[in-house]
Design an enzyme around this catalytic site. Structure first.
Site, mmCIF file in Angstrom:
data_model
loop_
_atom_site.group_PDB
_atom_site.id
_atom_site.type_symbol
_atom_site.label_atom_id
_atom_site.label_comp_id
_atom_site.label_asym_id
_atom_site.label_seq_id
_atom_site.Cartn_x
_atom_site.Cartn_y
_atom_site.Cartn_z
ATOM 1 C CE LYS A 53 -37.272 -43.052 -6.182
ATOM 2 N NZ LYS A 53 -37.505 -44.413 -6.614
ATOM 3 C CG PHE A 54 -27.766 -42.113 -2.615
ATOM 4 C CD1 PHE A 54 -27.530 -42.771 -1.427
ATOM 5 C CD2 PHE A 54 -26.738 -41.362 -3.189
ATOM 6 C CE1 PHE A 54 -26.294 -42.682 -0.813
ATOM 7 C CE2 PHE A 54 -25.512 -41.257 -2.580
ATOM 8 C CZ PHE A 54 -25.291 -41.931 -1.382
ATOM 9 C CG ASP A 91 -16.834 -48.381 -5.323
ATOM 10 O OD1 ASP A 91 -17.929 -48.606 -4.782
ATOM 11 O OD2 ASP A 91 -16.530 -48.800 -6.455
ATOM 12 C CE LYS A 98 -11.885 -50.316 7.691
ATOM 13 N NZ LYS A 98 -12.092 -51.751 7.503
ATOM 14 C CD GLU A 110 -22.547 -41.971 -15.319
ATOM 15 O OE1 GLU A 110 -23.127 -41.075 -15.960
ATOM 16 O OE2 GLU A 110 -23.022 -42.513 -14.305
ATOM 17 C CG ASP A 136 -21.989 -39.722 -0.847
ATOM 18 O OD1 ASP A 136 -20.872 -40.185 -1.181
ATOM 19 O OD2 ASP A 136 -22.933 -40.441 -0.474
HETATM 20 C C1 LIG Z 1 -20.542 -46.395 -5.250
HETATM 21 S S1 LIG Z 1 -21.054 -47.001 -6.798
HETATM 22 C C2 LIG Z 1 -21.848 -45.586 -7.534
HETATM 23 C C3 LIG Z 1 -22.721 -45.945 -8.685
HETATM 24 C C4 LIG Z 1 -23.398 -44.787 -9.441
HETATM 25 N N1 LIG Z 1 -22.448 -43.926 -10.120
HETATM 26 C C5 LIG Z 1 -24.310 -43.979 -8.560
HETATM 27 O O1 LIG Z 1 -24.072 -42.782 -8.420
HETATM 28 O O2 LIG Z 1 -25.248 -44.558 -8.001
HETATM 29 C C6 LIG Z 1 -19.542 -47.119 -7.724
HETATM 30 C C7 LIG Z 1 -19.665 -48.035 -8.933
HETATM 31 O O3 LIG Z 1 -18.463 -47.982 -9.687
HETATM 32 C C8 LIG Z 1 -18.189 -49.276 -10.206
HETATM 33 N N2 LIG Z 1 -16.745 -49.321 -10.500
HETATM 34 C C9 LIG Z 1 -15.729 -49.109 -9.621
HETATM 35 N N3 LIG Z 1 -14.546 -49.199 -10.236
HETATM 36 C C10 LIG Z 1 -14.819 -49.472 -11.550
HETATM 37 C C11 LIG Z 1 -14.000 -49.684 -12.687
HETATM 38 N N4 LIG Z 1 -12.661 -49.632 -12.606
HETATM 39 N N5 LIG Z 1 -14.605 -49.941 -13.865
HETATM 40 C C12 LIG Z 1 -15.965 -49.998 -13.964
HETATM 41 N N6 LIG Z 1 -16.793 -49.798 -12.918
HETATM 42 C C13 LIG Z 1 -16.224 -49.541 -11.726
HETATM 43 C C14 LIG Z 1 -18.651 -50.215 -9.117
HETATM 44 O O4 LIG Z 1 -18.967 -51.494 -9.619
HETATM 45 C C15 LIG Z 1 -19.898 -49.493 -8.573
HETATM 46 O O5 LIG Z 1 -21.068 -49.937 -9.208
#
Ligand SMILES: C[S@@+](CC[C@H](N)C(=O)[O-])C[C@H]1O[C@@H](n2cnc3c(N)ncnc32)[C@H](O)[C@@H]1O
EC number: 2.1.1.33
Length: 239
Positions: A218-219, A144, A148, A69, A180
């Site tokens: 939860k989100f 993420d 934009k 993951e 989402d």
């Molecule tokens: C919007 S959060 C979603 C977190 C989780 N999957 C959830 O559903 O709650 C996206 C996560 O991906 C991580 N992330 C983004 N690019 C990454 C990368 N290249 N390698 C490791 N983690 C990454 C960020 O640090 C962040 O914690």
């Protein structure tokens, strides 16, 4: 890059071209509990990018299907899945240190032993540590979204990324994404529609219902109540 044909050519001439990254490292503070969880569990559950190619059988002490993951956040759903599927081994990758701490604390509390984590950029871990054809499932949940348009290039789902991923999946292995953000779901679909070697597991050639194995967070529950959508996409490696 102008006078250079590639990053490699630039590097040879001593010019460093900044990589586009899918994350911004947030300097969130570690709680005492997270710090302690890292201290006491890193030796058994932490993996290092600098150690290079991973021998999964050695790391987990058995031969089992491996689920990877990327960007597990605080690790809630990853730990739940590892607990619910004890016949599989799980590897999580995250760059956010408080997330690493929270995940390890949760895993320890739940007595989960089939989970290991990297604190590193997943793009580099995939390239340097994960053997080709070694994964049975690859998960990317709520990456993420980079809302934009001028930031869309930072979205992790890009042709080069999904091609790299395919090489790491075993034939028959599945790449599972969820988001989402509708515009990101459409972006994922567009990239995957032309990516070679994948079959969309949706009967309508777009999205699949949330599979049982992905825990409802939860989100997400809150989102449902507010009428927000979530899109799941699943693609099998067929070649
Ligand atoms: C919007 S959060 C979603 C977190 C989780 N999957 C959830 O559903 O709650 C996206 C996560 O991906 C991580 N992330 C983004 N690019 C990454 C990368 N290249 N390698 C490791 N983690 C990454 C960020 O640090 C962040 O914690």
């Amino acid at each position: 890059m102008s006078q250079f044909k590639s990053k490699e050519e630039a590097a040879e001439s001593g010019v460093y071209i900044r990589k586009i990254q899918s994350f911004v490292k947030r300097e969130g503070r570690l709680t005492k509990g997270q710090e302690k969880a890292i201290e006491s569990n890193w030796e058994t559950m932490g993996l290092e990018h600098k150690s290079g190619l991973l021998d999964m059988n050695e790391v987990f002490g058995r031969t089992a299907p491996v689920v990877l993951e990327i960007g597990f956040g605080m690790g809630k759903s990853l730990v739940t899945m590892a607990k619910n599927e004890p016949d599989k081994d799980f590897i999580g990758i995250e760059v956010h240190r408080p997330g690493i701490g929270a995940c390890l604390a949760d895993a320890q509390e739940q007595g989960v032993t089939n989970l290991r984590v990297y604190e590193h950029d997943a793009v580099e871990v995939l390239a340097d540590c994960i053997a080709d054809g070694s994964l049975s499932r690859m998960q990317l949940f709520f990456p993420d979204p980079w809302h934009k348009k001028r930031h869309h290039k930072r979205r992790i789902v890009q042709p080069e990324f999904v091609e790299k991923l395919r090489s790491k999946l075993a034939i028959g292995g599945v790449f599972h994404m969820a988001t989402d953000w509708e515009n990101y779901a459409e972006h994922m679909l567009e990239i995957m529609a032309v990516a070679p070697g994948y079959k969309n597991l949706s009967s309508t050639s777009d999205y699949v219902p949330r599979p049982e194995q992905r825990p409802l967070t939860k989100f997400e529950q809150r989102g449902h109540r507010l009428g927000h959508g979530v899109w799941d996409l699943m693609f099998e490696r067929v070649a």
